[in-house]
Enzyme design. Structure first.
Site, PDB file in Angstrom:
ATOM      1  N   ASP A  12      14.092  36.919  60.998  1.00 51.46           N
ATOM      2  CA  ASP A  12      14.771  35.976  61.859  1.00 51.46           C
ATOM      3  C   ASP A  12      14.795  36.908  63.220  1.00 51.46           C
ATOM      4  O   ASP A  12      14.734  37.977  63.122  1.00 51.46           O
ATOM      5  CB  ASP A  12      16.068  35.540  61.265  1.00 51.46           C
ATOM      6  CG  ASP A  12      16.672  34.671  62.258  1.00 51.46           C
ATOM      7  OD1 ASP A  12      16.298  34.091  62.909  1.00 51.46           O
ATOM      8  OD2 ASP A  12      18.052  35.251  62.292  1.00 51.46           O
ATOM      9  N   SER A  13      15.108  36.145  64.350  1.00 51.78           N
ATOM     10  CA  SER A  13      15.678  36.801  65.519  1.00 51.78           C
ATOM     11  C   SER A  13      16.855  37.591  65.072  1.00 51.78           C
ATOM     12  O   SER A  13      16.917  38.527  66.262  1.00 51.78           O
ATOM     13  CB  SER A  13      16.143  35.580  66.449  1.00 51.78           C
ATOM     14  OG  SER A  13      17.228  34.952  65.903  1.00 51.78           O
ATOM     15  N   TYR A  44      16.632  34.531  70.394  1.00 52.03           N
ATOM     16  CA  TYR A  44      15.233  34.067  71.006  1.00 52.03           C
ATOM     17  C   TYR A  44      15.546  32.672  71.793  1.00 52.03           C
ATOM     18  O   TYR A  44      14.284  32.414  72.490  1.00 52.03           O
ATOM     19  CB  TYR A  44      14.492  33.910  69.573  1.00 52.03           C
ATOM     20  CG  TYR A  44      13.891  35.041  69.099  1.00 52.03           C
ATOM     21  CD1 TYR A  44      14.115  36.320  69.529  1.00 52.03           C
ATOM     22  CD2 TYR A  44      12.975  35.048  68.005  1.00 52.03           C
ATOM     23  CE1 TYR A  44      13.510  37.453  68.836  1.00 52.03           C
ATOM     24  CE2 TYR A  44      12.590  35.985  67.434  1.00 52.03           C
ATOM     25  CZ  TYR A  44      12.744  37.253  67.665  1.00 52.03           C
ATOM     26  OH  TYR A  44      12.115  38.222  67.227  1.00 52.03           O
ATOM     27  N   GLY A  45      16.346  31.880  71.381  1.00 50.26           N
ATOM     28  CA  GLY A  45      16.516  30.617  71.854  1.00 50.26           C
ATOM     29  C   GLY A  45      16.074  30.303  73.165  1.00 50.26           C
ATOM     30  O   GLY A  45      15.589  28.981  73.500  1.00 50.26           O
ATOM     31  N   CYS A  75      13.737  31.475  60.802  1.00 51.25           N
ATOM     32  CA  CYS A  75      14.168  30.952  61.868  1.00 51.25           C
ATOM     33  C   CYS A  75      13.584  29.784  62.520  1.00 51.25           C
ATOM     34  O   CYS A  75      12.254  29.559  62.450  1.00 51.25           O
ATOM     35  CB  CYS A  75      13.523  32.312  63.002  1.00 51.25           C
ATOM     36  SG  CYS A  75      14.167  32.015  64.465  1.00 51.25           S
ATOM     37  N   ASN A  76      14.294  28.958  62.995  1.00 51.89           N
ATOM     38  CA  ASN A  76      13.834  27.754  63.200  1.00 51.89           C
ATOM     39  C   ASN A  76      12.952  27.709  64.621  1.00 51.89           C
ATOM     40  O   ASN A  76      11.858  26.915  64.837  1.00 51.89           O
ATOM     41  CB  ASN A  76      14.923  26.404  63.510  1.00 51.89           C
ATOM     42  CG  ASN A  76      15.245  25.803  62.100  1.00 51.89           C
ATOM     43  OD1 ASN A  76      14.815  25.161  61.573  1.00 51.89           O
ATOM     44  ND2 ASN A  76      16.324  26.744  61.657  1.00 51.89           N
ATOM     45  N   THR A  77      13.572  28.606  65.591  1.00 44.94           N
ATOM     46  CA  THR A  77      12.837  28.953  66.880  1.00 44.94           C
ATOM     47  C   THR A  77      11.417  29.457  66.640  1.00 44.94           C
ATOM     48  O   THR A  77      10.645  28.983  67.315  1.00 44.94           O
ATOM     49  CB  THR A  77      13.661  29.705  67.471  1.00 44.94           C
ATOM     50  OG1 THR A  77      15.142  29.131  67.572  1.00 44.94           O
ATOM     51  CG2 THR A  77      13.352  29.671  69.193  1.00 44.94           C
ATOM     52  N   CYS A 185      19.665  25.742  62.702  1.00 45.89           N
ATOM     53  CA  CYS A 185      19.382  27.065  63.111  1.00 45.89           C
ATOM     54  C   CYS A 185      20.111  27.841  62.221  1.00 45.89           C
ATOM     55  O   CYS A 185      21.338  27.678  61.662  1.00 45.89           O
ATOM     56  CB  CYS A 185      20.158  27.474  64.683  1.00 45.89           C
ATOM     57  SG  CYS A 185      20.255  29.139  64.907  1.00 45.89           S
ATOM     58  N   THR A 186      19.289  29.025  61.604  1.00 48.92           N
ATOM     59  CA  THR A 186      19.977  29.703  60.590  1.00 48.92           C
ATOM     60  C   THR A 186      20.980  30.463  60.561  1.00 48.92           C
ATOM     61  O   THR A 186      21.836  30.469  59.896  1.00 48.92           O
ATOM     62  CB  THR A 186      18.406  30.709  59.708  1.00 48.92           C
ATOM     63  OG1 THR A 186      18.271  31.378  60.827  1.00 48.92           O
ATOM     64  CG2 THR A 186      17.322  29.693  59.539  1.00 48.92           C
ATOM     65  N   HIS A 187      21.287  30.676  61.770  1.00 47.64           N
ATOM     66  CA  HIS A 187      22.513  31.454  62.204  1.00 47.64           C
ATOM     67  C   HIS A 187      23.715  30.556  61.953  1.00 47.64           C
ATOM     68  O   HIS A 187      25.027  31.091  61.398  1.00 47.64           O
ATOM     69  CB  HIS A 187      22.603  31.912  63.685  1.00 47.64           C
ATOM     70  CG  HIS A 187      21.857  33.111  63.883  1.00 47.64           C
ATOM     71  ND1 HIS A 187      20.643  33.181  64.279  1.00 47.64           N
ATOM     72  CD2 HIS A 187      22.303  34.441  64.221  1.00 47.64           C
ATOM     73  CE1 HIS A 187      20.226  34.522  64.451  1.00 47.64           C
ATOM     74  NE2 HIS A 187      21.170  35.275  64.521  1.00 47.64           N
TER      75      HIS A 187
HETATM   76  N1  DGL Z   1      18.260  31.663  63.616  1.00 47.14           N
HETATM   77  C1  DGL Z   1      17.380  31.353  64.793  1.00 47.14           C
HETATM   78  C2  DGL Z   1      17.070  29.906  64.324  1.00 47.14           C
HETATM   79  O1  DGL Z   1      16.929  29.540  63.289  1.00 47.14           O
HETATM   80  C3  DGL Z   1      18.077  31.478  66.054  1.00 47.14           C
HETATM   81  C4  DGL Z   1      17.116  31.510  67.175  1.00 47.14           C
HETATM   82  C5  DGL Z   1      17.743  32.617  68.257  1.00 47.14           C
HETATM   83  O2  DGL Z   1      17.785  33.543  68.212  1.00 47.14           O
HETATM   84  O3  DGL Z   1      18.161  31.857  69.256  1.00 47.14           O
HETATM   85  O4  DGL Z   1      16.516  29.305  65.405  1.00 47.14           O
END
Ligand code: DGL
Length: 275
Positions: A12-13, A44-45, A75-77, A185-187
């Site tokens: 993930d990011s 990353y968003g 990570c969805n992004t 978003c996984t966060h």
């Molecule tokens: N956990 C990432 C997601 O699911 C966060 C992306 C980010 O770092 O902005 O999109």
């Protein structure tokens, strides 16, 4: 190491993907899991596409050098920006994320669903496709949430700052009748408790963590690479953040003290077995 007993790489990011790792651990207790948090580069968003693609490539190569048998993009992004390109060359199966818009549209009674995610994710063709597939008789409201990833990276899950950010993003959704909130978003899964307090018991919160873990189990089975061991697998953690900060954050979110290794080129590491 026989392929069945090789680790699964998850990245993930940052620390958000630990919420997916948690579901994977529950679903697949015997598997070895290698997790990479790119916290030194999170979030990353709002990054350029080329930057996210580069990071996804570097981390995938890093995990492959450790001999992983499958990769989960937690990570969805990264999924919406880079996963199609990774799949072109990556020699192992890749399981990726998708905001849980489909289950949410089946569950809502008010026919209004709110989706919380990063702006990259919400602007993607993937989300547009899900909205057109499942948004016929359901109003799907897309809400980007700048600042929330940073709060989770700081493991600030309960402060007034985090609460007021959430209120700012969620209140407009509730005002127009959303009874189902998608965590895209996984966060944000680490904020579920606070989100639950804000929305109250009549609003459902849905995410795709368990679905991803089940999909991973299915893919391992179809490739005949499921672990055959009966003992519990290990977890190992890597991060691009300063080491003490990474150790504190990952230990807090994983729920026990862990060792976190620096995300440095693989030839500088020992093999996974020696860690
Ligand atoms: N956990 C990432 C997601 O699911 C966060 C992306 C980010 O770092 O902005 O999109």
């Amino acid at each position: 190491m026989p392929p069945n007993e090789a680790p699964i790489g998850v990245f993930d990011s940052g620390v958000g993907g630990l919420s997916i790792l948690r579901s994977i651990r529950r679903e697949l207790p015997a598997e070895h899991l290698s997790y990479v948090a790119d916290s030194g580069n999170a979030p990353y968003g709002d990054r350029q596409v080329a930057f996210i693609e580069d990071r996804a490539t570097i981390i995938t190569e890093f995990l492959l050098a450790f001999g992983v048998k499958a990769i989960v993009v937690a990570c969805n992004t990264v999924t919406v920006v880079a996963v199609e390109k990774l799949r072109v060359w990556c020699p192992v199966p890749i399981v990726a994320m998708e905001p849980a818009i489909r289950p949410a549209s089946g569950r809502t009674r008010s026919r209004v669903v709110g989706v919380l995610a990063t702006s990259q994710t919400l602007a993607s063709p993937n989300v547009a496709r899900l909205c057109s597939l499942y948004g016929n008789d359901v109003r799907i409201l897309l809400q980007s949430c700048p600042g929330l990833v940073e709060q989770v990276e700081r493991t600030d899950l309960t402060s007034d700052t985090t609460r007021s950010l959430l209120l700012r993003y969620i209140s407009p959704l509730l005002e127009v009748g959303a009874d189902t909130i998608v965590l895209g978003c996984t966060h944000y899964l680490f904020l579920s408790q606070l989100i639950g307090e804000i929305v109250g018991p009549s609003v459902s919160i849905v995410d795709s963590a368990d679905a991803v873990a089940r999909e991973l189990a299915r893919r391992l089975g179809s490739h005949r690479i499921t672990s055959l061991r009966s003992q519990r697998g290990y977890e190992q953690f890597f991060s691009s953040a300063p080491q003490e900060q990474a150790r504190a954050a990952i230990s807090a979110l994983w729920g026990r003290p862990v060792i976190v290794h620096a995300l440095v080129p693989p030839h500088l590491h020992q093999t996974a077995n020696e860690l």
